[in-house]
Scaffold this motif. Structure first.
Motif, PDB file in Angstrom:
ATOM      1  N   CYS A 153     -11.701  22.903  45.305  1.00 46.57           N
ATOM      2  CA  CYS A 153     -11.261  24.249  45.519  1.00 46.57           C
ATOM      3  C   CYS A 153     -12.431  25.325  45.341  1.00 46.57           C
ATOM      4  O   CYS A 153     -12.506  26.265  46.113  1.00 46.57           O
TER       5      CYS A 153
ATOM      6  N   LYS B  11      -3.662  23.238  49.080  1.00 44.10           N
ATOM      7  CA  LYS B  11      -2.214  22.959  49.819  1.00 44.10           C
ATOM      8  C   LYS B  11      -1.764  21.922  49.480  1.00 44.10           C
ATOM      9  O   LYS B  11      -2.564  21.055  48.703  1.00 44.10           O
TER      10      LYS B  11
ATOM     11  N   ARG C 261      -9.258  20.668  41.829  1.00 45.73           N
ATOM     12  CA  ARG C 261      -9.811  21.848  41.260  1.00 45.73           C
ATOM     13  C   ARG C 261     -11.169  22.278  41.743  1.00 45.73           C
ATOM     14  O   ARG C 261     -11.548  23.261  41.881  1.00 45.73           O
TER      15      ARG C 261
ATOM     16  N   VAL D 258       0.406  22.478  42.148  1.00 42.41           N
ATOM     17  CA  VAL D 258      -0.522  23.422  43.241  1.00 42.41           C
ATOM     18  C   VAL D 258      -0.182  24.931  42.515  1.00 42.41           C
ATOM     19  O   VAL D 258      -1.246  25.548  42.475  1.00 42.41           O
ATOM     20  N   ASN D 259       0.962  25.141  41.970  1.00 43.57           N
ATOM     21  CA  ASN D 259       1.223  26.352  41.268  1.00 43.57           C
ATOM     22  C   ASN D 259       0.170  26.463  40.221  1.00 43.57           C
ATOM     23  O   ASN D 259      -0.253  27.555  39.910  1.00 43.57           O
TER      24      ASN D 259
ATOM     25  N   ASN E  44       4.118  20.232  43.995  1.00 38.03           N
ATOM     26  CA  ASN E  44       3.955  21.676  43.932  1.00 38.03           C
ATOM     27  C   ASN E  44       3.859  22.466  42.737  1.00 38.03           C
ATOM     28  O   ASN E  44       3.102  23.418  42.594  1.00 38.03           O
TER      29      ASN E  44
ATOM     30  N   HIS F  24      -6.839  27.835  45.713  1.00 32.47           N
ATOM     31  CA  HIS F  24      -5.588  27.797  46.667  1.00 32.47           C
ATOM     32  C   HIS F  24      -5.544  26.695  47.361  1.00 32.47           C
ATOM     33  O   HIS F  24      -5.641  26.569  48.691  1.00 32.47           O
TER      34      HIS F  24
ATOM     35  N   GLU G 113      -3.096  27.699  41.474  1.00 32.38           N
ATOM     36  CA  GLU G 113      -2.747  29.192  41.798  1.00 32.38           C
ATOM     37  C   GLU G 113      -2.865  30.068  40.816  1.00 32.38           C
ATOM     38  O   GLU G 113      -3.714  31.184  41.088  1.00 32.38           O
ATOM     39  N   LYS G 114      -2.452  29.526  39.586  1.00 30.71           N
ATOM     40  CA  LYS G 114      -2.551  30.567  38.535  1.00 30.71           C
ATOM     41  C   LYS G 114      -4.246  30.739  38.232  1.00 30.71           C
ATOM     42  O   LYS G 114      -4.439  31.609  37.415  1.00 30.71           O
TER      43      LYS G 114
END
Length: 276
Positions: A25, A57, A22, A46-47, A43, A55, A50-51
């Protein structure tokens, strides 16, 4: 091949590792890879970021599986040509109430936390770019375990000329002694986690020396204690949130160009003399 800068964080689908991703990023100018053994959990993590408008990877990684490490190394080589930041956070710890015999705890913990660290760092070292940073999450338990070692063993761990071979030999001696309950008699403490992290801290200094000898003095290698953090590993006890625990690992991962500290142990973003 992308010319984009890239950072990799091991064991980062939860806890301190997730918080490190976090923070990177937000602060690192480049792609940040969140890694985890389990693709589904990776994943999901990651999602979640994203929220938050971030972003990262994802790439699967089991640091105890050399094939998995090699797969990620080759992916990064092909896609990026090198690595700018490697944060090694992945580790395990048996809970204090775990019924597993100490012999088993030593046999499992040392390879997962110590041996895997060596193999991971050595695998990525050829890919480290100029001004690269290797940040290894260790623990204050490493210094506590050092103090509980015999004077003879302390001298070995503290030696500025300690080699990887000799370090591995000492950790192997600890695991072997633990199988018969003779570890205290042999001059080792009663903490498999602490001994594994002592190995990690001592290895950091060896790796930094190796990098210097390779003529790559602008690549810095440091380790740190994130503090007593509220995570699954601590049974959600602690004095720091995961984001607070991520501060020191991120600090050493993003030391600015021209910085000098290497082979050091950090706590609260300050160099601490772990071998005093």
């Amino acid at each position: 091949m992308s010319a984009q800068r890239v950072a990799i964080v091991t064991g980062s689908n939860k806890g301190i590792g997730f918080a490190i991703v976090r923070a990177l990023c937000k602060k690192f100018e480049g792609d940040v890879f969140l890694t985890a053994r389990n693709e589904g959990r990776g994943n999901t993590a990651v999602n979640a970021l994203e929220k938050e408008g971030l972003h990262p990877k994802f790439h699967s990684l089991d640091v105890t599986d050399q094939k998995s490490v090699a797969t990620l190394v080759e992916f990064i080589r092909k896609e990026y040509g090198g690595v700018d930041v490697l944060v090694h956070n992945a580790a395990i710890a048996f809970k204090s109430a775990d019924p597993a015999p100490f012999a088993e705890q030593a046999r499992v913990t040392v390879p997962s936390n110590f041996t895997a660290t060596i193999k991971l760092c050595e695998s990525f070292l050829p890919l480290m770019r100029d001004e690269g940073r290797i940040a290894i999450v260790s623990s204050m338990s490493s210094t506590m375990s050092l103090k509980k070692c015999s004077k003879e063993n302390q001298a070995i761990f503290k030696s500025p000329d300690l080699t990887v071979e000799k370090l591995v030999q000492k950790l192997d001696e600890f695991v072997e002694a633990a199988q018969t309950g003779a570890h205290i008699e042999k001059g080792f403490p009663g903490s498999a986690y602490g001994m594994s992290k002592l190995g990690v801290t001592a290895y950091t200094r060896i790796l930094a020396r190796k990098v210097q000898e390779m003529g790559k003095s602008n690549i810095l290698v440091n380790c740190c204690c994130p503090g007593y953090v509220i995570t699954d590993m601590t049974s959600h006890k602690g004095t720091k949130t995961p984001d607070e625990g991520a501060e020191t690992p991120v600090h050493i991962a993003l030391l600015p160009k021209g910085s000098k500290p290497t082979g050091e142990f950090f706590s609260d973003k300050q160099v601490r003399k772990w071998y005093s």
